[in-house]
Design a protein around this motif. Structure first.
Motif, PDB file in Angstrom:
ATOM      1  N   SER A 121     -43.806 -65.651 -20.123  1.00 44.87           N
ATOM      2  CA  SER A 121     -44.618 -65.042 -21.184  1.00 44.87           C
ATOM      3  C   SER A 121     -45.943 -64.483 -20.646  1.00 44.87           C
ATOM      4  N   TRP A 122     -46.476 -65.024 -19.541  1.00 44.37           N
ATOM      5  CA  TRP A 122     -47.758 -64.506 -19.027  1.00 44.37           C
ATOM      6  C   TRP A 122     -47.623 -63.031 -18.644  1.00 44.37           C
ATOM      7  N   ASN A 123     -46.416 -62.576 -18.329  1.00 44.49           N
ATOM      8  CA  ASN A 123     -46.186 -61.165 -17.990  1.00 44.49           C
ATOM      9  C   ASN A 123     -46.597 -60.220 -19.118  1.00 44.49           C
ATOM     10  N   PRO A 160     -47.780 -51.488  -7.976  1.00 45.61           N
ATOM     11  CA  PRO A 160     -47.867 -51.845  -6.559  1.00 45.61           C
ATOM     12  C   PRO A 160     -46.555 -51.575  -5.815  1.00 45.61           C
ATOM     13  N   HIS A 161     -45.419 -51.839  -6.460  1.00 47.96           N
ATOM     14  CA  HIS A 161     -44.126 -51.528  -5.816  1.00 47.96           C
ATOM     15  C   HIS A 161     -43.975 -50.017  -5.620  1.00 47.96           C
ATOM     16  N   TRP A 162     -44.314 -49.267  -6.657  1.00 50.36           N
ATOM     17  CA  TRP A 162     -44.109 -47.809  -6.543  1.00 50.36           C
ATOM     18  C   TRP A 162     -45.020 -47.231  -5.469  1.00 50.36           C
ATOM     19  N   ARG A 216     -48.738 -77.405  -9.153  1.00 51.30           N
ATOM     20  CA  ARG A 216     -49.576 -78.145 -10.098  1.00 51.30           C
ATOM     21  C   ARG A 216     -48.890 -79.405 -10.614  1.00 51.30           C
ATOM     22  N   ARG A 217     -47.553 -79.402 -10.567  1.00 52.53           N
ATOM     23  CA  ARG A 217     -46.823 -80.523 -11.187  1.00 52.53           C
ATOM     24  C   ARG A 217     -46.050 -81.306 -10.123  1.00 52.53           C
ATOM     25  N   ASP A 218     -46.506 -82.547  -9.904  1.00 54.54           N
ATOM     26  CA  ASP A 218     -45.930 -83.389  -8.857  1.00 54.54           C
ATOM     27  C   ASP A 218     -44.409 -83.538  -9.019  1.00 54.54           C
ATOM     28  N   ASN A 247     -47.273 -72.074  -2.085  1.00 54.91           N
ATOM     29  CA  ASN A 247     -47.855 -72.348  -3.403  1.00 54.91           C
ATOM     30  C   ASN A 247     -47.209 -71.459  -4.460  1.00 54.91           C
ATOM     31  N   GLY A 248     -46.577 -72.106  -5.467  1.00 57.78           N
ATOM     32  CA  GLY A 248     -45.915 -71.335  -6.523  1.00 57.78           C
ATOM     33  C   GLY A 248     -44.392 -71.396  -6.406  1.00 57.78           C
ATOM     34  N   VAL A 249     -43.897 -72.419  -5.696  1.00 61.28           N
ATOM     35  CA  VAL A 249     -42.431 -72.507  -5.479  1.00 61.28           C
ATOM     36  C   VAL A 249     -41.668 -73.007  -6.693  1.00 61.28           C
ATOM     37  N   THR A 250     -42.402 -73.410  -7.755  1.00 57.14           N
ATOM     38  CA  THR A 250     -41.674 -73.773  -8.968  1.00 57.14           C
ATOM     39  C   THR A 250     -41.388 -72.523  -9.799  1.00 57.14           C
ATOM     40  N   GLY A 251     -41.974 -71.406  -9.429  1.00 58.30           N
ATOM     41  CA  GLY A 251     -41.806 -70.161 -10.195  1.00 58.30           C
ATOM     42  C   GLY A 251     -40.524 -69.430  -9.813  1.00 58.30           C
ATOM     43  N   ARG A 252     -40.229 -68.396 -10.585  1.00 52.40           N
ATOM     44  CA  ARG A 252     -39.016 -67.588 -10.380  1.00 52.40           C
ATOM     45  C   ARG A 252     -38.920 -67.038  -8.967  1.00 52.40           C
ATOM     46  N   MET A 253     -39.961 -66.334  -8.549  1.00 53.41           N
ATOM     47  CA  MET A 253     -39.922 -65.684  -7.244  1.00 53.41           C
ATOM     48  C   MET A 253     -40.080 -66.701  -6.124  1.00 53.41           C
ATOM     49  N   GLY A 254     -41.033 -67.614  -6.307  1.00 54.60           N
ATOM     50  CA  GLY A 254     -41.318 -68.597  -5.271  1.00 54.60           C
ATOM     51  C   GLY A 254     -40.099 -69.427  -4.933  1.00 54.60           C
ATOM     52  N   ASP A 277     -48.468 -67.464  -1.033  1.00 52.55           N
ATOM     53  CA  ASP A 277     -48.817 -67.547  -2.452  1.00 52.55           C
ATOM     54  C   ASP A 277     -47.858 -66.736  -3.320  1.00 52.55           C
ATOM     55  N   SER A 278     -47.179 -67.443  -4.238  1.00 54.60           N
ATOM     56  CA  SER A 278     -46.377 -66.728  -5.255  1.00 54.60           C
ATOM     57  C   SER A 278     -46.709 -67.289  -6.629  1.00 54.60           C
ATOM     58  N   GLN A 279     -47.977 -67.673  -6.779  1.00 55.55           N
ATOM     59  CA  GLN A 279     -48.432 -68.161  -8.079  1.00 55.55           C
ATOM     60  C   GLN A 279     -48.504 -67.010  -9.071  1.00 55.55           C
ATOM     61  N   ILE A 280     -48.777 -67.362 -10.301  1.00 58.25           N
ATOM     62  CA  ILE A 280     -49.158 -66.397 -11.327  1.00 58.25           C
ATOM     63  C   ILE A 280     -50.292 -65.525 -10.736  1.00 58.25           C
ATOM     64  N   THR A 281     -50.266 -64.222 -11.038  1.00 58.81           N
ATOM     65  CA  THR A 281     -51.167 -63.273 -10.375  1.00 58.81           C
ATOM     66  C   THR A 281     -52.651 -63.659 -10.499  1.00 58.81           C
ATOM     67  N   SER A 282     -53.069 -64.117 -11.684  1.00 54.45           N
ATOM     68  CA  SER A 282     -54.497 -64.374 -11.909  1.00 54.45           C
ATOM     69  C   SER A 282     -55.023 -65.547 -11.061  1.00 54.45           C
TER      70      SER A 282
HETATM   71  N1  LIG Z   1     -41.855 -58.954  -5.244  1.00 55.16           N
HETATM   72  C1  LIG Z   1     -41.289 -58.910  -6.415  1.00 55.16           C
HETATM   73  O1  LIG Z   1     -40.289 -58.216  -6.627  1.00 55.16           O
HETATM   74  C2  LIG Z   1     -41.829 -59.707  -7.550  1.00 55.16           C
HETATM   75  C3  LIG Z   1     -41.061 -59.886  -8.713  1.00 55.16           C
HETATM   76  C4  LIG Z   1     -41.580 -60.671  -9.740  1.00 55.16           C
HETATM   77  C5  LIG Z   1     -42.834 -61.250  -9.625  1.00 55.16           C
HETATM   78  N2  LIG Z   1     -43.562 -61.038  -8.491  1.00 55.16           N
HETATM   79  C6  LIG Z   1     -44.895 -61.638  -8.350  1.00 55.16           C
HETATM   80  O2  LIG Z   1     -44.736 -63.026  -8.063  1.00 55.16           O
HETATM   81  C7  LIG Z   1     -45.725 -63.798  -8.723  1.00 55.16           C
HETATM   82  C8  LIG Z   1     -45.036 -64.904  -9.521  1.00 55.16           C
HETATM   83  O3  LIG Z   1     -44.203 -64.331 -10.516  1.00 55.16           O
HETATM   84  P1  LIG Z   1     -43.005 -65.157 -11.163  1.00 55.16           P
HETATM   85  O4  LIG Z   1     -42.214 -64.187 -11.944  1.00 55.16           O
HETATM   86  O5  LIG Z   1     -42.338 -65.996 -10.129  1.00 55.16           O
HETATM   87  O6  LIG Z   1     -43.828 -66.095 -12.175  1.00 55.16           O
HETATM   88  P2  LIG Z   1     -43.477 -67.555 -12.711  1.00 55.16           P
HETATM   89  O7  LIG Z   1     -44.218 -67.717 -13.983  1.00 55.16           O
HETATM   90  O8  LIG Z   1     -42.015 -67.811 -12.704  1.00 55.16           O
HETATM   91  O9  LIG Z   1     -44.132 -68.522 -11.591  1.00 55.16           O
HETATM   92  C9  LIG Z   1     -45.523 -68.679 -11.504  1.00 55.16           C
HETATM   93  C10 LIG Z   1     -45.886 -69.794 -10.527  1.00 55.16           C
HETATM   94  O10 LIG Z   1     -47.316 -69.920 -10.548  1.00 55.16           O
HETATM   95  C11 LIG Z   1     -47.680 -71.278 -10.851  1.00 55.16           C
HETATM   96  N3  LIG Z   1     -48.933 -71.266 -11.612  1.00 55.16           N
HETATM   97  C12 LIG Z   1     -50.151 -71.512 -11.091  1.00 55.16           C
HETATM   98  N4  LIG Z   1     -51.092 -71.449 -12.036  1.00 55.16           N
HETATM   99  C13 LIG Z   1     -50.474 -71.147 -13.194  1.00 55.16           C
HETATM  100  C14 LIG Z   1     -50.924 -70.950 -14.530  1.00 55.16           C
HETATM  101  N5  LIG Z   1     -52.213 -71.063 -14.854  1.00 55.16           N
HETATM  102  N6  LIG Z   1     -50.003 -70.649 -15.475  1.00 55.16           N
HETATM  103  C15 LIG Z   1     -48.692 -70.515 -15.158  1.00 55.16           C
HETATM  104  N7  LIG Z   1     -48.208 -70.683 -13.888  1.00 55.16           N
HETATM  105  C16 LIG Z   1     -49.102 -71.017 -12.933  1.00 55.16           C
HETATM  106  C17 LIG Z   1     -46.485 -71.833 -11.603  1.00 55.16           C
HETATM  107  O11 LIG Z   1     -46.467 -73.245 -11.491  1.00 55.16           O
HETATM  108  C18 LIG Z   1     -45.317 -71.155 -10.892  1.00 55.16           C
HETATM  109  O12 LIG Z   1     -44.992 -71.862  -9.704  1.00 55.16           O
HETATM  110  C19 LIG Z   1     -46.535 -62.800  -9.564  1.00 55.16           C
HETATM  111  O13 LIG Z   1     -47.753 -62.525  -8.920  1.00 55.16           O
HETATM  112  C20 LIG Z   1     -45.697 -61.547  -9.624  1.00 55.16           C
HETATM  113  O14 LIG Z   1     -46.476 -60.364  -9.638  1.00 55.16           O
HETATM  114  C21 LIG Z   1     -43.082 -60.290  -7.475  1.00 55.16           C
END
Ligand SMILES: NC(=O)c1ccc[n+]([C@@H]2O[C@H](COP(=O)([O-])OP(=O)(O)OC[C@H]3O[C@@H](n4cnc5c(N)ncnc54)[C@H](O)[C@@H]3O)[C@@H](O)[C@H]2O)c1
Length: 383
Positions: free
Chosen positions: A186-188, A203-205, A53-55, A11-18, A88-93
């Motif tokens: 921007s959520w960061n 958390p990393h430190w 969230r997005r098909d 969950n969250g594979v469309t994001g940067r880390m995922g 899970d690699s979604q947005i933290t909240s």
């Molecule tokens: N281990 C590391 O080095 C490292 C580095 C950066 C981020 N992270 C963690 O990874 C997680 C994701 O970070 P990221 O930089 O990939 O973020 P990102 O914004 O690129 O991705 C967020 C993901 O969450 C999903 N999502 C679910 N609900 C959402 C909402 N309400 N609004 C926006 N996106 C939503 C998005 O679709 C997307 O897949 C965070 O919890 C962050 O703390 C870890």
């Protein structure tokens, strides 16, 4: 070699880390190498089920990489008894709720940090997972970086003598989004969405300091929002409600003092985006993401302070490169492999939800220390 499949809801594979680190560089990389060799004549084959969230975004990724399964229905995926692991690699909240559901559904858990937005939630997750008897792990990728693995070698080899201090410098300029696009979401920069550099980096430190030098016993932090207004992904202006820089002093068990600057409002005059200098009675080292250089006391020059003359020595050249002595895999992939072995073979695994809760605790106390302007002790956590 026989093949054994592990199905992982991601969950969250469309994001940067995922996408980049977890899907591409870890799970798909394990598949490219023929699966994970379990050492008993079988290979573990990870089968991802993309969740989001997005098909269309999921379908595009699935098709690009020849994957068959994706869904926007988290509940359905968790109800599927064929799914073994929830990642899970979604947005933290959004994390804590999803992890709770996955634990309740009896899935093994692997998750990005921070595991929750507060310590109570993070500890509750660790307890629930233990009670449910599922296996759990939290990403602590920095421990598997070549630079830090070499630093660990020096620590374990006794190179430093008595370690005195650690100074860390992390950060780079994150563009404001007005005249050049921001390179982070921007959520960061919005506290209400789980953003902020303390929540992101402390958390990393915590696990870096804890695993290499000793548990953090106190924190004194100063968090700042140096850039109060930014533009988001659509070019719209927004208020940055979260801290973008943090200056922290940490005392560690055993007496080591660590000082780490974290900033998204700093320009890089360093060799790597993060560097840790460790000074000990017998020697010192500077480790980055990939490199590590050391200076033993026997080869420490004697600089003389004289501001009236230009420096005649090249201080950087007085250090010795610590050799790789082996090949290093991507840090995220290395940890995934250990976690998957833990899931299917029950091999030991320390980087679990309790370890993740320590990171959340340090971030929470760091923010409180900054708000109250005082040093806070960090109680040892247990379940
Ligand atoms: N281990 C590391 O080095 C490292 C580095 C950066 C981020 N992270 C963690 O990874 C997680 C994701 O970070 P990221 O930089 O990939 O973020 P990102 O914004 O690129 O991705 C967020 C993901 O969450 C999903 N999502 C679910 N609900 C959402 C909402 N309400 N609004 C926006 N996106 C939503 C998005 O679709 C997307 O897949 C965070 O919890 C962050 O703390 C870890």
């Amino acid at each position: 070699m026989t093949r054994r499949t592990v199905r992982i809801a991601m969950n969250g594979v469309t994001g940067r880390m995922g996408y980049r680190q977890h899907l591409l560089r870890s799970i798909l990389a394990i598949r490219e190498q023929g699966g994970l060799d379990l050492g008993d004549g079988s290979a573990l084959w990870p089968e991802p089920v993309l969740v989001g969230r997005r098909d269309l975004a999921l379908k595009t990724i699935a098709e690009r990489h020849g994957l068959d399964e994706w869904t926007t229905d988290l509940d359905a995926v968790l109800a599927d008894p064929g799914v073994d692991v929830y990642f899970d690699s979604q947005i933290t909240s959004a994390r804590e709720d999803a992890l709770r559901k996955a634990v309740a559904a009896g899935k093994h858990i692997y998750t990005e940090k921070p595991t929750a937005t507060g310590l109570d939630g993070a500890l509750a997750l660790a307890r629930l997972a233990d009670e449910a008897g599922v296996r759990h792990g939290v990403v602590q990728d920095k421990l598997f970086l070549p630079g830090l693995l070499k630093l660990r070698r020096l620590v374990e080899g006794g190179f430093f003598g008595r370690i005195l201090s650690v100074r860390g410098e992390f950060g780079y300029w994150v563009f404001e989004g007005d005249w050049q696009e921001a390179q982070r979401p921007s959520w960061n920069y919005r506290a209400e969405d789980g953003g902020g550099i303390v929540v992101d980096m402390f958390p990393h430190w915590e696990y870096v300091l804890h695993n290499l030098f000793g548990r953090v016993t106190s924190v004194q932090a100063h968090a700042a929002t140096h850039i109060p207004r930014r533009r988001d992904e659509r070019g719209e202006p927004y208020e940055a409600t979260a801290d973008d820089s943090a200056y922290g002093v940490f005392e560690l068990e055993g007496g080591v003092v660590a000082q780490i600057n974290s900033s998204w409002a700093v320009r890089v005059h360093r060799d790597e985006l993060v560097e840790f200098q460790v000074d000990g009675t017998e020697g010192s080292a500077v480790a980055g993401l990939r490199r590590c250089r050391a200076q033993h006391r026997s080869s420490t020059p004697k600089p003389v302070w004289n501001p009236d003359l230009p420096a005649t020595e090249s201080f950087r050249e007085q250090w010795q490169e610590v050799p790789d002595n082996g090949e290093f895999a991507n840090g995220f992939k290395a940890q995934w492999e250990l976690f998957l072995r833990h899931v299917v073979l029950g091999t030991p695994y320390d980087w679990d939800l309790l370890a993740g809760a320590r990171g959340v605790q340090l971030a929470e106390l760091g923010l409180r220390s900054s708000a109250e302007g005082r040093r806070l002790s960090v109680p040892e956590l247990s379940l």
